[in-house]
Design a protein around this motif. Structure first.
Motif, mmCIF file in Angstrom:
data_model
loop_
_atom_site.group_PDB
_atom_site.id
_atom_site.type_symbol
_atom_site.label_atom_id
_atom_site.label_comp_id
_atom_site.label_asym_id
_atom_site.label_seq_id
_atom_site.Cartn_x
_atom_site.Cartn_y
_atom_site.Cartn_z
ATOM 1 N N GLY A 1 0.805 -1.223 0.000
ATOM 2 C CA GLY A 1 0.000 0.000 0.000
ATOM 3 C C GLY A 1 0.836 1.270 0.000
ATOM 4 O O GLY A 1 0.617 2.166 -0.825
ATOM 5 N N VAL A 2 1.800 1.355 0.915
ATOM 6 C CA VAL A 2 2.579 2.595 1.037
ATOM 7 C C VAL A 2 3.396 2.883 -0.234
ATOM 8 O O VAL A 2 3.308 3.984 -0.794
ATOM 9 C CB VAL A 2 3.447 2.571 2.319
ATOM 10 C CG1 VAL A 2 4.452 3.697 2.321
ATOM 11 C CG2 VAL A 2 2.543 2.657 3.553
ATOM 12 N N PRO A 3 4.164 1.900 -0.740
ATOM 13 C CA PRO A 3 4.904 2.207 -1.974
ATOM 14 C C PRO A 3 3.987 2.555 -3.152
ATOM 15 O O PRO A 3 4.292 3.455 -3.936
ATOM 16 C CB PRO A 3 5.683 0.920 -2.270
ATOM 17 C CG PRO A 3 5.574 0.062 -1.080
ATOM 18 C CD PRO A 3 4.489 0.565 -0.207
ATOM 19 N N VAL A 4 2.862 1.844 -3.260
ATOM 20 C CA VAL A 4 1.968 2.125 -4.387
ATOM 21 C C VAL A 4 1.338 3.515 -4.225
ATOM 22 O O VAL A 4 1.181 4.265 -5.198
ATOM 23 C CB VAL A 4 0.884 1.026 -4.528
ATOM 24 C CG1 VAL A 4 -0.204 1.443 -5.501
ATOM 25 C CG2 VAL A 4 1.515 -0.282 -4.999
ATOM 26 N N PHE B 1 13.060 -0.788 -4.518
ATOM 27 C CA PHE B 1 13.085 -2.222 -4.230
ATOM 28 C C PHE B 1 11.663 -2.738 -3.977
ATOM 29 O O PHE B 1 11.278 -3.807 -4.457
ATOM 30 C CB PHE B 1 13.987 -2.455 -3.006
ATOM 31 C CG PHE B 1 14.063 -3.880 -2.575
ATOM 32 C CD1 PHE B 1 14.683 -4.828 -3.379
ATOM 33 C CD2 PHE B 1 13.532 -4.268 -1.360
ATOM 34 C CE1 PHE B 1 14.749 -6.160 -2.976
ATOM 35 C CE2 PHE B 1 13.602 -5.599 -0.958
ATOM 36 C CZ PHE B 1 14.211 -6.540 -1.767
ATOM 37 N N MET B 2 10.902 -1.938 -3.268
ATOM 38 C CA MET B 2 9.527 -2.360 -2.976
ATOM 39 C C MET B 2 8.688 -2.438 -4.251
ATOM 40 O O MET B 2 8.017 -3.427 -4.496
ATOM 41 C CB MET B 2 8.839 -1.387 -2.001
ATOM 42 C CG MET B 2 9.486 -1.258 -0.656
ATOM 43 S SD MET B 2 9.674 -2.802 0.204
ATOM 44 C CE MET B 2 8.241 -2.823 1.196
ATOM 45 N N VAL B 3 8.709 -1.372 -5.075
ATOM 46 C CA VAL B 3 7.823 -1.403 -6.245
ATOM 47 C C VAL B 3 8.317 -2.380 -7.321
ATOM 48 O O VAL B 3 7.529 -2.858 -8.122
ATOM 49 C CB VAL B 3 7.587 -0.017 -6.907
ATOM 50 C CG1 VAL B 3 6.787 0.882 -5.998
ATOM 51 C CG2 VAL B 3 8.866 0.639 -7.335
ATOM 52 N N ARG B 4 9.606 -2.638 -7.318
ATOM 53 C CA ARG B 4 10.076 -3.597 -8.323
ATOM 54 C C ARG B 4 9.830 -5.040 -7.908
ATOM 55 O O ARG B 4 9.475 -5.875 -8.736
ATOM 56 C CB ARG B 4 11.575 -3.422 -8.538
ATOM 57 C CG ARG B 4 11.881 -2.261 -9.402
ATOM 58 C CD ARG B 4 13.329 -2.284 -9.766
ATOM 59 N NE ARG B 4 13.532 -1.400 -10.895
ATOM 60 C CZ ARG B 4 14.638 -1.376 -11.602
ATOM 61 N NH1 ARG B 4 15.627 -2.171 -11.313
ATOM 62 N NH2 ARG B 4 14.756 -0.562 -12.608
ATOM 63 N N TYR B 5 10.077 -5.335 -6.662
ATOM 64 C CA TYR B 5 10.063 -6.753 -6.269
ATOM 65 C C TYR B 5 9.041 -7.105 -5.203
ATOM 66 O O TYR B 5 8.227 -8.000 -5.394
ATOM 67 C CB TYR B 5 11.473 -7.164 -5.813
ATOM 68 C CG TYR B 5 12.486 -6.802 -6.860
ATOM 69 C CD1 TYR B 5 12.477 -7.459 -8.093
ATOM 70 C CD2 TYR B 5 13.390 -5.770 -6.665
ATOM 71 C CE1 TYR B 5 13.355 -7.094 -9.096
ATOM 72 C CE2 TYR B 5 14.281 -5.411 -7.667
ATOM 73 C CZ TYR B 5 14.256 -6.073 -8.881
ATOM 74 O OH TYR B 5 15.114 -5.722 -9.878
ATOM 75 N N ALA C 1 2.954 -0.443 -9.872
ATOM 76 C CA ALA C 1 4.274 -0.748 -9.333
ATOM 77 C C ALA C 1 5.251 -1.094 -10.464
ATOM 78 O O ALA C 1 6.372 -0.589 -10.517
ATOM 79 C CB ALA C 1 4.188 -1.895 -8.331
ATOM 80 N N LEU C 2 4.799 -1.934 -11.397
ATOM 81 C CA LEU C 2 5.692 -2.335 -12.486
ATOM 82 C C LEU C 2 6.019 -1.151 -13.400
ATOM 83 O O LEU C 2 7.151 -0.987 -13.845
ATOM 84 C CB LEU C 2 5.061 -3.476 -13.297
ATOM 85 C CG LEU C 2 4.900 -4.792 -12.521
ATOM 86 C CD1 LEU C 2 4.197 -5.836 -13.387
ATOM 87 C CD2 LEU C 2 6.250 -5.328 -12.047
ATOM 88 N N LEU C 3 5.010 -0.326 -13.642
ATOM 89 C CA LEU C 3 5.220 0.848 -14.487
ATOM 90 C C LEU C 3 6.324 1.727 -13.893
ATOM 91 O O LEU C 3 7.277 2.114 -14.567
ATOM 92 C CB LEU C 3 3.906 1.636 -14.604
ATOM 93 C CG LEU C 3 3.967 2.989 -15.303
ATOM 94 C CD1 LEU C 3 4.287 2.823 -16.781
ATOM 95 C CD2 LEU C 3 2.652 3.756 -15.157
ATOM 96 N N ALA C 4 6.169 2.021 -12.586
ATOM 97 C CA ALA C 4 7.138 2.920 -11.959
ATOM 98 C C ALA C 4 8.488 2.237 -11.790
ATOM 99 O O ALA C 4 9.536 2.863 -11.906
ATOM 100 C CB ALA C 4 6.618 3.382 -10.612
ATOM 101 N N GLY C 5 8.452 0.941 -11.510
ATOM 102 C CA GLY C 5 9.696 0.242 -11.213
ATOM 103 C C GLY C 5 10.544 -0.038 -12.441
ATOM 104 O O GLY C 5 11.766 0.000 -12.383
ATOM 105 N N PHE C 6 9.893 -0.340 -13.568
ATOM 106 C CA PHE C 6 10.671 -0.812 -14.711
ATOM 107 C C PHE C 6 10.544 0.037 -15.968
ATOM 108 O O PHE C 6 11.389 -0.042 -16.845
ATOM 109 C CB PHE C 6 10.278 -2.252 -15.053
ATOM 110 C CG PHE C 6 10.682 -3.236 -13.985
ATOM 111 C CD1 PHE C 6 11.998 -3.632 -13.861
ATOM 112 C CD2 PHE C 6 9.747 -3.736 -13.097
ATOM 113 C CE1 PHE C 6 12.384 -4.532 -12.872
ATOM 114 C CE2 PHE C 6 10.118 -4.631 -12.106
ATOM 115 C CZ PHE C 6 11.437 -5.032 -11.990
#
Ligand code: PFF
Length: 486
Positions: free
Chosen positions: A58-61, A430-434, A402-407
């Motif tokens: 929740g927090v990272p998203v 790290f949170m949003v990627r994995y 999460a994937l959009l922002a992470g990758f």
């Protein structure tokens, strides 16, 4: 990139965004849904998974959504399209915006019905309709309240109209103003209820129920429900937070803001649990009795308290307000999209949405009376709206964000927009990627019966899988290396 060609409204006060986002997050999800779901899914283990999901997903998203909104300066569809284009990502990512808007609207269609319950109980409190009722009477009163479609329809229509009036007035005069006094009031009311619960028996049992971790008590269904509820309670993946973020001034800190919203939201939910379960246990009621839980239990407590009617009235005023500050946020994404793209005024957009909402929410309301037999796979229309949004659309949307922002997004722009310290930024990445994607996928696989998740048994494997995926991801992605060493 910022889309400066289009001046956008901003929150007026320093606390505007925090209040509005907290107003959106704190709502029926905390006081109505969290306690009854905790009751249905057996208590402590559900609470633990819910808390873990708030923190790890929740927090990272939420930080990501606010950043997307602020950078893209628009409704979810427009903001995601712009931000993705800036990073030369595929335009299909804007489908996430469409799904979020649809999801927010679908939630709204059942949310106004529950908010209508709150208004109708306020009315019952005011007119003495609950006085002298026993435990059994409370269940009968809840049933009777639902059985009459005109009664229920009246209250949900009232909520629909109130929501559209506030949204029609605009971000500052409507939304920002109304939330600034309701949130503190809600907290005070809950404290009073907890103090009452602490002295009236059942408190120890309630604490035990909420916080004792019993691994065996949580099903796959319960895990999915806990994750879905983490999204629901933080208003994620449904357009609300992203759109509110689009009104956020440049200088505001996204990290700190997100934390305050998430902490406030979690505290209110736990407080609601601590206020409600003592009453349930002291009166020998069933914790798993479903959506009517707070409406059947709290009035009992008010009855037994000194000045109970006054407190009861205040409580339902606050709950109704909390519901409104959430319902307005669900409309804002669509209103913003319509005004930005279709050249119509905010007022016309609000009332247009209001009419569609009224029709669909009426259908949802009928699930409790004349449409009681209209089910598909055992679920009413009302249940379907809740089920599809919380269990599937929101987690899927969160996964996408999460994937959009992470990758996909350009890491420099993201870094600039989030404005976090290097260490916190690395943690967020790290949170949003994995962590968040893996958490969502594992709970999905578990719910689909493809993999089974058992507390204690498979966690070491999960951690190992996380480590391996991280390693592969990092090796395959020199961008992160650059980010971290920058
Ligand atoms: N967070 C709100 C609650 O807990 O009641 C519900 C909600 C509001 C969900 C806004 C989604 C949303 F966009």
């Amino acid at each position: 990139m910022t889309n400066d060609s289009q001046p956008r409204t901003q929150w007026l006060g320093r606390w505007g965004f925090v209040l509005a986002a907290t107003g959106s997050a704190v709502g029926l999800g905390n006081v109505w849904k969290f306690p009854y779901m905790t009751g249905e899914y057996g208590g402590g283990a559900f609470v633990l998974v819910y808390l873990a999901c708030i923190l790890a997903i929740g927090v990272p998203v939420m930080m990501t959504e606010i950043a997307l909104g602020r950078r893209g300066r628009g409704s979810p569809i427009d903001a995601i399209r712009r931000v993705t284009a800036e990073s030369k990502g595929a335009s299909a990512w804007s489908l996430l915006g469409w799904m979020a808007m649809l999801c927010g609207f679908m939630i709204l269609c059942f949310y106004v019905v529950v908010a209508g319950w709150s208004f109708s109980y306020l009315w019952k409190m005011l007119t003495g309709g609950l006085a002298g009722s026993s435990v059994d009477d409370m269940a009968a009163i809840f049933g009777a309240n639902n059985a009459n479609p005109f009664n229920l329809g009246f209250w949900s229509t009232l909520v629909t109209v109130a929501t559209m009036v506030i949204v029609g007035k605009g971000v500052q005069a409507g939304i920002e103003k109304s939330v600034s006094w309701m949130m503190p009031g809600m907290v005070v009311m809950l404290v009073i209820m907890i103090v009452y619960g602490a002295f009236s028996g059942g408190f120890g049992e309630a604490v035990q129920f909420l916080f004792a971790f019993n691994a065996g008590s949580l099903s796959s269904e319960g895990m999915l429900a806990a994750m879905g509820h983490a999204f629901f309670t933080l208003s994620l993946a449904s357009g609300a937070i992203l759109t509110y973020g689009s009104y956020l001034p440049r200088h505001a800190s996204i990290g700190r803001t997100t934390l305050s919203v998430a902490v406030a939201d979690t505290l209110v939910a736990l407080m609601a649990g601590l206020a409600i379960f003592p009453v349930i246990f002291a009166n020998g009621m069933e914790p798993g009795s479903g959506p009517g839980l707070i409406f059947m239990s709290l009035p009992l407590a008010f009855q037994a308290m000194p000045m109970g009617t006054l407190f009861g009235v205040l409580f339902f005023v606050m709950l109704s307000m909390a519901a409104l500050t959430s319902s307005i946020s669900m409309v804002e994404a669509t209103v913003s999209w319509l005004t930005d793209n279709k050249g119509i005024s905010r007022r016309t957009a609000s009332w247009g949405i209001g009419i569609v909402l009224w029709v669909i929410s009426t259908l949802a309301m009928l699930s409790f009376n004349v449409g009681a037999d209209w089910t598909l796979a055992g679920k009413h229309f009302f249940d379907w709206l809740d089920y599809l949004t919380s269990r599937w659309m929101m987690p899927l949307g969160g996964l996408g964000v999460a994937l959009l922002a992470g990758f996909v997004l350009n890491s420099e722009s993201v870094r600039e927009e989030l404005g976090l310290s290097p260490a916190v930024h690395a943690l967020w990445l790290f949170m949003v990627r994995y962590v968040s994607p893996l958490g969502i996928v594992v709970i999905f696989l578990d719910a689909l019966g493809i993999a089974t998740l058992e507390f204690g048994v498979q966690w070491p494997w999960l951690l190992l899988a996380l480590a391996v995926i991280t390693l592969i991801g990092e090796l395959a992605s020199p961008r992160l290396m650059r980010t971290l060493s920058a």
